[in-house]
Structures are given as C-alpha cells and as structure tokens.
Design an enzyme around this catalytic site. Structure first.
Site, mmCIF file in Angstrom:
data_model
loop_
_atom_site.group_PDB
_atom_site.id
_atom_site.type_symbol
_atom_site.label_atom_id
_atom_site.label_comp_id
_atom_site.label_asym_id
_atom_site.label_seq_id
_atom_site.Cartn_x
_atom_site.Cartn_y
_atom_site.Cartn_z
ATOM 1 N N SER A 1 0.853 -1.181 0.000
ATOM 2 C CA SER A 1 0.000 0.000 0.000
ATOM 3 C C SER A 1 0.891 1.234 0.000
ATOM 4 C CB SER A 1 -0.888 0.013 1.246
ATOM 5 O OG SER A 1 -1.395 1.318 1.429
ATOM 6 N N HIS B 1 -1.268 -1.556 -4.218
ATOM 7 C CA HIS B 1 -2.527 -1.180 -3.576
ATOM 8 C C HIS B 1 -2.571 0.337 -3.387
ATOM 9 C CE1 HIS B 1 -6.041 -2.158 -1.062
ATOM 10 N NE2 HIS B 1 -5.636 -1.196 -0.250
ATOM 11 N N ASP C 1 -4.783 3.464 -1.927
ATOM 12 C CA ASP C 1 -5.862 3.800 -0.995
ATOM 13 C C ASP C 1 -6.416 5.194 -1.269
ATOM 14 O OD1 ASP C 1 -6.034 1.502 0.762
ATOM 15 O OD2 ASP C 1 -3.984 2.004 1.341
ATOM 16 N N MET D 1 -9.120 7.948 -0.209
ATOM 17 C CA MET D 1 -9.974 8.346 0.932
ATOM 18 C C MET D 1 -10.509 9.757 0.703
ATOM 19 S SD MET D 1 -7.667 6.987 4.105
ATOM 20 C CE MET D 1 -6.766 5.433 4.022
ATOM 21 N N HIS E 1 -8.443 0.920 -4.050
ATOM 22 C CA HIS E 1 -9.371 0.674 -2.939
ATOM 23 C C HIS E 1 -10.079 1.983 -2.634
ATOM 24 C CE1 HIS E 1 -9.561 -0.297 1.689
ATOM 25 N NE2 HIS E 1 -10.762 -0.181 1.155
ATOM 26 N N MET F 1 -12.281 4.225 -0.653
ATOM 27 C CA MET F 1 -12.925 4.457 0.648
ATOM 28 C C MET F 1 -13.611 5.807 0.550
ATOM 29 S SD MET F 1 -9.774 3.040 2.946
ATOM 30 C CE MET F 1 -8.653 3.159 1.559
ATOM 31 N N MET G 1 -11.350 -6.026 5.463
ATOM 32 C CA MET G 1 -10.560 -5.059 6.237
ATOM 33 C C MET G 1 -10.225 -5.669 7.597
ATOM 34 S SD MET G 1 -10.046 -2.489 4.316
ATOM 35 C CE MET G 1 -9.061 -1.643 5.556
ATOM 36 N N ASP H 1 -6.506 -6.443 4.366
ATOM 37 C CA ASP H 1 -5.917 -5.102 4.372
ATOM 38 C C ASP H 1 -5.951 -4.512 5.783
ATOM 39 O OD1 ASP H 1 -5.110 -2.529 3.800
ATOM 40 O OD2 ASP H 1 -6.819 -2.043 2.519
ATOM 41 N N GLY I 1 1.231 -1.867 4.253
ATOM 42 C CA GLY I 1 1.714 -0.501 4.079
ATOM 43 C C GLY I 1 2.854 -0.196 5.022
HETATM 44 C C1 DX5 Z 1 -6.380 1.508 5.642
HETATM 45 C C2 DX5 Z 1 -5.906 1.229 4.235
HETATM 46 C C3 DX5 Z 1 -4.809 0.260 4.168
HETATM 47 C C4 DX5 Z 1 -3.561 0.692 4.849
HETATM 48 C C5 DX5 Z 1 -2.829 -0.527 5.288
HETATM 49 O O1 DX5 Z 1 -7.500 2.287 5.620
HETATM 50 O O2 DX5 Z 1 -6.968 0.720 3.444
HETATM 51 O O3 DX5 Z 1 -4.535 -0.150 2.843
HETATM 52 O O4 DX5 Z 1 -2.727 1.470 4.053
HETATM 53 O O5 DX5 Z 1 -1.755 -0.090 5.992
HETATM 54 P P1 DX5 Z 1 -1.042 -0.929 7.126
HETATM 55 O O6 DX5 Z 1 -0.449 -2.132 6.436
HETATM 56 O O7 DX5 Z 1 -0.046 0.031 7.615
HETATM 57 O O8 DX5 Z 1 -2.079 -1.320 8.131
HETATM 58 ZN ZN ZN Z 2 -6.509 -0.315 1.444
#
Ligand code: DX5
Ligand code: ZN
Length: 238
Positions: A21, A46, A48, A50, A79, A81, A150, A188, A210
């Site tokens: 990520s 990946h 993210d 948001m 992804h 969100m 998740m 994730d 990530g």
């Molecule tokens: C959280 C994200 C993840 C996040 C994972 O909302 O969707 O993809 O980046 O990060 P780590 O591996 O640090 O939990």
């Molecule tokens: Zn994610």
C-alpha cells in the site's frame, strides 16, 4: 510471483501475492517506492483512496493513479474508501486502475456499482469493514474478482491487526467452495511479519501491507521478507 497453492477452488492453483500500500510511502518519491517493492517481488500495487467522508482522512485521487500508471506495469488495485463511488469510477478507470474495489457499506446499490466497474473492463472487488458480516456479500460473490476483508477500521495506515477478521476469511473460503466461485480473498490492515502467516493459513491470497513495507525504510527487503513468510505459511496449510 510466488506460485503456492493457497487452497483455492479444488484442483486450481492460486497465487499468494503481496500488494504494497503506497499510503505509507513517501508521496514525493512514489516512483522509487514502486521500483523498490517491484524488485522485492510485489506483484500488485494497492492504492488507498480516501475522501474525508466515508473515512476520516483524505489521500489521493485519479491524477496520482495516472502518474503511477506511467511508472509501473503492475496491476493497480484501487481501494475506494469514498462515498458515491459511482461518480468517480470512470475517472479511476481512465487514470489506469486495473482493479477497483468499493465498500459494501458505501454502496446503496452494490450490484449496480459492481456492474458499473465491470462495464469498464476492470476487475471489480467488494470490501467489508471489520464489523460487517460476510453474509451481506452472499448475492454478489459470484460476480466479483476479489473480496477485500478489512482487518483494521479503514482510514489510516499503521493500525493494529484485528484478529477476529480472520474468522470472516475462513467463512469466505467455505462460501466460495460451496458456490464453486472464483473470487480471490484479500486482506488489508495491520499485516506484518507477526500477522502475515496467520492470514495466509486462514485462506488469504492477496496481502496488503503498508507500514510494514514503507514505515521504517528498506521496502525491497521488507517485501522479500513478507513474501517469504507468506510462502512458508502456505506450505503449513492443511
Ligand atoms: C487503511 C488502508 C490500508 C492501509 C494498510 O484504511 O486501506 O490499505 O494502508 O496499511 P497498514 O499495512 O499500515 O495497516
Ligand atoms: Zn486499502
């Protein structure tokens, strides 16, 4: 790409893949981050997205996906969100997304949204938050490319893994076998050297990480190490 059997649909070989990520990477040096994890063996990236509404954080949009597209051939696993994902799906497709996943919790008309993604020729995935039961996905399991479970509440990198989410992975494995469906199972949040083996043994095939990759330097070596642990865990599966 590591070719380990992950206990997918009978007789089928499924791959264990690591999807770094980029949320935890240095946004000023994304190309270098992508190069490092690619050299380490990552086979999916990946991304993210948001919006500050569905989750309490704001990250990136289509322009960054378009920039990533220029520096990698790896599939971009976007992804979303965000609220109202239908409104933005075409822009992410245009930017170069290969996989787009939407949250069940954000989609009033989930089936319509998944069809919209597919109509663009992109792999459609569905995501569930930790508190959402897998049963709500029953009617769409045959149409999705992947189900993303998740294992933290979305919004931030570097959170602690929530163990009960692996029960949902195990249920999904059974639901998939019962339907002879072909979706892949992704997880994730909080995946690290401590948690990756357990996730693989539960049935996860695509592991997002990530913080464990980018949080403390050496992303190439971290990628290699996580893949090694994931591969070993596959061999431990019964
Ligand atoms: C959280 C994200 C993840 C996040 C994972 O909302 O969707 O993809 O980046 O990060 P780590 O591996 O640090 O939990
Ligand atoms: Zn994610």
């Amino acid at each position: 790409m590591l070719e380990f059997s992950s206990g997918h649909t009978q007789g089928q070989l499924s791959l264990i893949e690591l999807a770094p990520s980029i949320l935890s990477a240095d946004f000023a040096h994304l190309a270098a981050a992508v190069q490092a994890v690619t050299e380490g063996g990552a086979t999916v990236l990946h991304v993210d997205v948001m919006d500050g509404h569905f989750v309490p954080n704001i990250t990136i949009g289509p322009p960054v996906v378009a920039s990533l597209r220029k520096v990698t051939r790896l599939p971009l696993d976007v992804h979303l969100m965000i609220e109202n994902p239908d409104q933005f799906i075409p822009a992410f497709v245009e930017a170069g997304a290969d996989w787009i996943s939407v949250h069940q919790e954000a989609c009033v008309h989930l089936h319509r949204t998944l069809e919209l993604i597919q109509s663009h020729g992109v792999n459609a995935g569905v995501v569930i938050n930790p508190a959402t039961p897998v049963g709500v996905l029953e009617e769409v399991l045959e149409m999705v490319h992947h189900v993303l479970v998740m294992s933290v509440n979305p919004g931030f990198g570097g959170q602690r893994f929530i163990p009960f989410t692996l029960d949902k992975v195990r249920k999904l494995v059974m639901m998939r076998a019962a339907r002879r469906a072909t979706f892949r199972i992704e997880i994730d949040g909080g995946i690290s050297t401590e948690t990756i083996a357990e996730a693989v043994r539960a049935g996860v095939e695509i592991l997002v990480a990530g913080n464990a990759i980018f949080g403390h330097g050496r992303p190439k070596e971290n990628t290699q190490q996580l893949l090694k642990l994931a591969g070993e865990a596959t061999l431990q599966k019964v």
